[in-house]
Design an enzyme around this catalytic site. Sequence first.
Site, mmCIF file in Angstrom:
data_model
loop_
_atom_site.group_PDB
_atom_site.id
_atom_site.type_symbol
_atom_site.label_atom_id
_atom_site.label_comp_id
_atom_site.label_asym_id
_atom_site.label_seq_id
_atom_site.Cartn_x
_atom_site.Cartn_y
_atom_site.Cartn_z
ATOM 1 N N ALA A 161 61.065 -25.341 63.345
ATOM 2 C CA ALA A 161 62.477 -25.430 62.964
ATOM 3 C C ALA A 161 62.546 -25.329 61.451
ATOM 4 O O ALA A 161 61.596 -25.652 60.752
ATOM 5 C CB ALA A 161 63.057 -26.745 63.441
ATOM 6 N N LYS A 162 63.686 -24.882 61.005
ATOM 7 C CA LYS A 162 63.871 -24.623 59.588
ATOM 8 C C LYS A 162 63.545 -25.860 58.744
ATOM 9 O O LYS A 162 62.861 -25.785 57.751
ATOM 10 C CB LYS A 162 65.340 -24.256 59.400
ATOM 11 C CG LYS A 162 65.628 -23.360 58.274
ATOM 12 C CD LYS A 162 67.077 -22.925 58.256
ATOM 13 C CE LYS A 162 67.990 -23.754 59.114
ATOM 14 N NZ LYS A 162 69.360 -23.309 59.117
ATOM 15 N N ARG A 163 64.055 -27.005 59.219
ATOM 16 C CA ARG A 163 63.900 -28.210 58.399
ATOM 17 C C ARG A 163 62.445 -28.649 58.293
ATOM 18 O O ARG A 163 62.077 -29.411 57.431
ATOM 19 C CB ARG A 163 64.778 -29.341 58.929
ATOM 20 C CG ARG A 163 64.401 -29.841 60.290
ATOM 21 C CD ARG A 163 65.333 -30.946 60.721
ATOM 22 N NE ARG A 163 66.467 -30.450 61.487
ATOM 23 C CZ ARG A 163 66.408 -30.087 62.765
ATOM 24 N NH1 ARG A 163 65.285 -30.109 63.431
ATOM 25 N NH2 ARG A 163 67.468 -29.669 63.402
ATOM 26 N N GLU A 164 61.606 -28.143 59.179
ATOM 27 C CA GLU A 164 60.201 -28.532 59.096
ATOM 28 C C GLU A 164 59.384 -27.507 58.307
ATOM 29 O O GLU A 164 58.168 -27.446 58.421
ATOM 30 C CB GLU A 164 59.634 -28.721 60.513
ATOM 31 C CG GLU A 164 60.154 -29.992 61.161
ATOM 32 C CD GLU A 164 60.256 -29.922 62.673
ATOM 33 O OE1 GLU A 164 59.496 -29.155 63.283
ATOM 34 O OE2 GLU A 164 61.119 -30.620 63.236
ATOM 35 N N GLY A 165 60.081 -26.676 57.559
ATOM 36 C CA GLY A 165 59.386 -25.771 56.658
ATOM 37 C C GLY A 165 58.855 -24.502 57.295
ATOM 38 O O GLY A 165 57.874 -23.936 56.833
#
Length: 295
Positions: free
Chosen positions: A264-268
Amino acid sequence: MAATGPALPAGAVTRFAPSPTGLLHLGHAHSALFGRALARRAPGRGRFLLRTEDIDAGRCRPEFAAAIEEDLAWLGLEWERPVRRQSEHMGEYRAALDRLAARGLLYPCFCTRAEIAREVAAAGHAPHGPEGPPYPGTCRRLSRAERNARLGRGEPHALRLDMAAALAGTQARDLSFEELAEGRIPADPAPFGDVVLARKDVPASYHLCVCHDDALQGVTVVTRGADLKPATPLHRLLQTLFGWPEPLYAHHALLADAAGRRLAKREGAPSIRSLREGGHSPAAVRALAGFPDRR
Ligand code: GLU
């Protein structure tokens, strides 16, 4: 070929429906390539659509929508044009909400988040719905006079579905959905409670717009990540209330990295753009996204 479950319909219409809140990453690319792969695999060749889900003006940006199209084209995807942009169709969602309101299935909710949190805490161990604790129903119980007075004063409000009233209609009983490779799955939307169909800040909601548009655009196979599978019972209820056709669902597993973490985006997760700028070819990125070219 799956042993059970329905077959892909001939001429299947699939879609990729991103919200332009950032750059496309590998997980998105996987989802888009999955939609295209099913359209290609359908007997008689299907169609693949791209839709921009940008009703939330506070989070979505036109530059991201443009970047998403550019990255998808670089990846080798093609889709029908013009691309439907939800923000350009708010009047259509309003008209859909009016249809539910005319049947007494919507009510205005003036509660703030803090008020709802207090009520939920006071109620003790409320059951947890798919989107957190269901709304305690405070504004459903307002008298007509108070409701009208608050509307008259222009108090900001959301519009909520009266779930009990919606389920009381005979057509909304015994819902289910059909999942590719799995078959028919029972769908109970009741745990959602009185969901918001129009937000205070955005006069529509994801659930309403996605069902509206899939029906309007003739999507016959809803292709999306498994994270949205829990929303499907509510979508089946909305389709039933509006008399929209029932699509087939194909939820794909979320792409994970080598360590099994969700991309996911938030996990880089790397953006398609950064991979491209780092010298990867479109074929290499398609492979990273789980769709290596066939030799
Ligand atoms: N717009 C949603 C998202 O970006 C996807 C909607 C859908 O595929 O049903 O998460």
